[in-house]
Design an enzyme around this catalytic site. Sequence first.
Site, mmCIF file in Angstrom:
data_model
loop_
_atom_site.group_PDB
_atom_site.id
_atom_site.type_symbol
_atom_site.label_atom_id
_atom_site.label_comp_id
_atom_site.label_asym_id
_atom_site.label_seq_id
_atom_site.Cartn_x
_atom_site.Cartn_y
_atom_site.Cartn_z
ATOM 1 N N TYR A 153 0.786 -1.114 0.039
ATOM 2 C CA TYR A 153 -0.050 -0.150 -0.006
ATOM 3 C C TYR A 153 1.040 1.281 0.054
ATOM 4 C CZ TYR A 153 -3.751 2.859 2.059
ATOM 5 O OH TYR A 153 -4.684 4.071 2.010
ATOM 6 N N LYS A 157 1.094 4.075 -2.781
ATOM 7 C CA LYS A 157 0.785 5.466 -2.747
ATOM 8 C C LYS A 157 2.020 6.328 -2.878
ATOM 9 C CE LYS A 157 -3.566 4.754 -1.326
ATOM 10 N NZ LYS A 157 -4.691 5.141 -2.226
HETATM 11 P P1 NAI Z 1 -13.312 2.406 1.248
HETATM 12 O O1 NAI Z 1 -13.024 1.213 1.488
HETATM 13 O O2 NAI Z 1 -14.450 2.926 2.178
HETATM 14 O O3 NAI Z 1 -13.770 2.797 -0.253
HETATM 15 C C1 NAI Z 1 -13.294 2.602 -1.367
HETATM 16 C C2 NAI Z 1 -13.904 2.719 -2.606
HETATM 17 O O4 NAI Z 1 -13.092 2.254 -3.614
HETATM 18 C C3 NAI Z 1 -15.385 1.911 -2.656
HETATM 19 O O5 NAI Z 1 -16.285 2.581 -3.414
HETATM 20 C C4 NAI Z 1 -14.842 0.707 -3.328
HETATM 21 O O6 NAI Z 1 -15.990 0.357 -3.904
HETATM 22 C C5 NAI Z 1 -13.945 1.352 -4.292
HETATM 23 N N1 NAI Z 1 -13.133 0.196 -5.033
HETATM 24 C C6 NAI Z 1 -12.318 -0.510 -4.427
HETATM 25 N N2 NAI Z 1 -11.600 -1.571 -5.300
HETATM 26 C C7 NAI Z 1 -12.020 -0.992 -6.441
HETATM 27 C C8 NAI Z 1 -12.061 -1.537 -7.723
HETATM 28 N N3 NAI Z 1 -11.188 -2.625 -7.908
HETATM 29 N N4 NAI Z 1 -12.640 -1.009 -8.767
HETATM 30 C C9 NAI Z 1 -13.495 -0.067 -8.617
HETATM 31 N N5 NAI Z 1 -13.818 0.350 -7.299
HETATM 32 C C10 NAI Z 1 -13.096 0.092 -6.319
HETATM 33 O O7 NAI Z 1 -11.856 3.650 1.447
HETATM 34 P P2 NAI Z 1 -11.916 4.933 1.722
HETATM 35 O O8 NAI Z 1 -11.481 5.039 2.969
HETATM 36 O O9 NAI Z 1 -12.896 5.740 1.148
HETATM 37 O O10 NAI Z 1 -10.597 5.281 1.073
HETATM 38 C C11 NAI Z 1 -10.580 6.038 -0.296
HETATM 39 C C12 NAI Z 1 -9.208 6.336 -0.745
HETATM 40 O O11 NAI Z 1 -8.458 7.166 0.307
HETATM 41 C C13 NAI Z 1 -8.229 5.205 -1.149
HETATM 42 O O12 NAI Z 1 -7.567 5.551 -2.176
HETATM 43 C C14 NAI Z 1 -7.571 5.042 0.358
HETATM 44 O O13 NAI Z 1 -6.288 4.171 0.329
HETATM 45 C C15 NAI Z 1 -7.549 6.506 0.521
HETATM 46 N N6 NAI Z 1 -7.091 6.549 1.961
HETATM 47 C C16 NAI Z 1 -8.021 6.232 3.122
HETATM 48 C C17 NAI Z 1 -7.689 6.667 4.534
HETATM 49 C C18 NAI Z 1 -8.584 6.340 5.557
HETATM 50 O O14 NAI Z 1 -8.008 6.515 6.651
HETATM 51 N N7 NAI Z 1 -9.767 5.761 5.322
HETATM 52 C C19 NAI Z 1 -6.384 7.210 4.632
HETATM 53 C C20 NAI Z 1 -5.493 7.217 3.446
HETATM 54 C C21 NAI Z 1 -5.911 7.226 2.343
#
Ligand code: NAI
Length: 246
Positions: A153, A157
């Site tokens: 990851y 990133k």
């Molecule tokens: P989440 O798990 O709640 O949502 C992830 C989204 O990506 C969902 O809509 C899911 O369906 C979609 N997704 C995953 N794999 C996919 C694929 N193969 N094709 C199409 N859609 C796909 O995650 P969250 O927390 O909303 O994270 C969003 C972004 O922010 C990610 O890139 C994550 O790495 C990043 N992030 C999140 C943090 C956190 O604390 N929640 C911290 C740092 C970064």
Amino acid sequence: MSDQRVAFVTGASRGIGRAVAERLANDGRHVVLCSRSAAPLNDLAGTIEANGGAASVCACDVGDRDALSGAIEGVIKERGRLDILVNNAGITRDGLALRMSDDDWDEVIRVNLTSAFAAIRAAARPMMKQRFGRIVNVASTSGLVGNAGQANYAAAKAGLVGLTKTIARELGGKGITCNTVAPGFIQTDMTKDLPESVTAQVLSTMAVNRLGDPADIAAAIAYVTSDEAGFLTGQTIAVDGGLTMC
Ligand code: NAI
């Protein structure tokens, strides 16, 4: 062709992507909601429209680069333009590096990093023709400072940070900006199962004494993708409550 700016947001079904989609729609964009399955996206499109916004749905696995490129090309054909690309979809497959499977490495690199490259390539040509584009890659503070158990990851990133800077240099002369937003600890499905001890440890090292909300990230992305942010490019903006300050 409508004057309304069109934004393509991946991972829009929940969490940060959903908040970004709602915020951009509130700001007057037509938002194309992308995620793996259509059902939650249809619900969200209904909510956005009920609030006076405009949205359409594009179900696609971003890990399949041909499908993703095809989806973006389809949006451009249908709407005649693409102004904003938010590469937000992401997954984790955590484990210590020495025990991490090749599959877990490959999958995280494909979904979190290769997808952004594929999406940018599909979006860049129409943006160049328009001489306007706003690209945002959603990274993570793990990619800035590393995180034990997240070699795949953090590498993906950190890769987004290098990709962002390169795209910013290659396309800056065409009116296209490219930036990274790096969230810290945000309350979403991705973080909900972390042990309380981890959450407490993170909180103790933050300047702002609360965990982040998806709306905190959406606010940053709303600015970075706005018309007025044309002089901001190649940057990594850590929206992390002062967790890293690097
Ligand atoms: P989440 O798990 O709640 O949502 C992830 C989204 O990506 C969902 O809509 C899911 O369906 C979609 N997704 C995953 N794999 C996919 C694929 N193969 N094709 C199409 N859609 C796909 O995650 P969250 O927390 O909303 O994270 C969003 C972004 O922010 C990610 O890139 C994550 O790495 C990043 N992030 C999140 C943090 C956190 O604390 N929640 C911290 C740092 C970064």
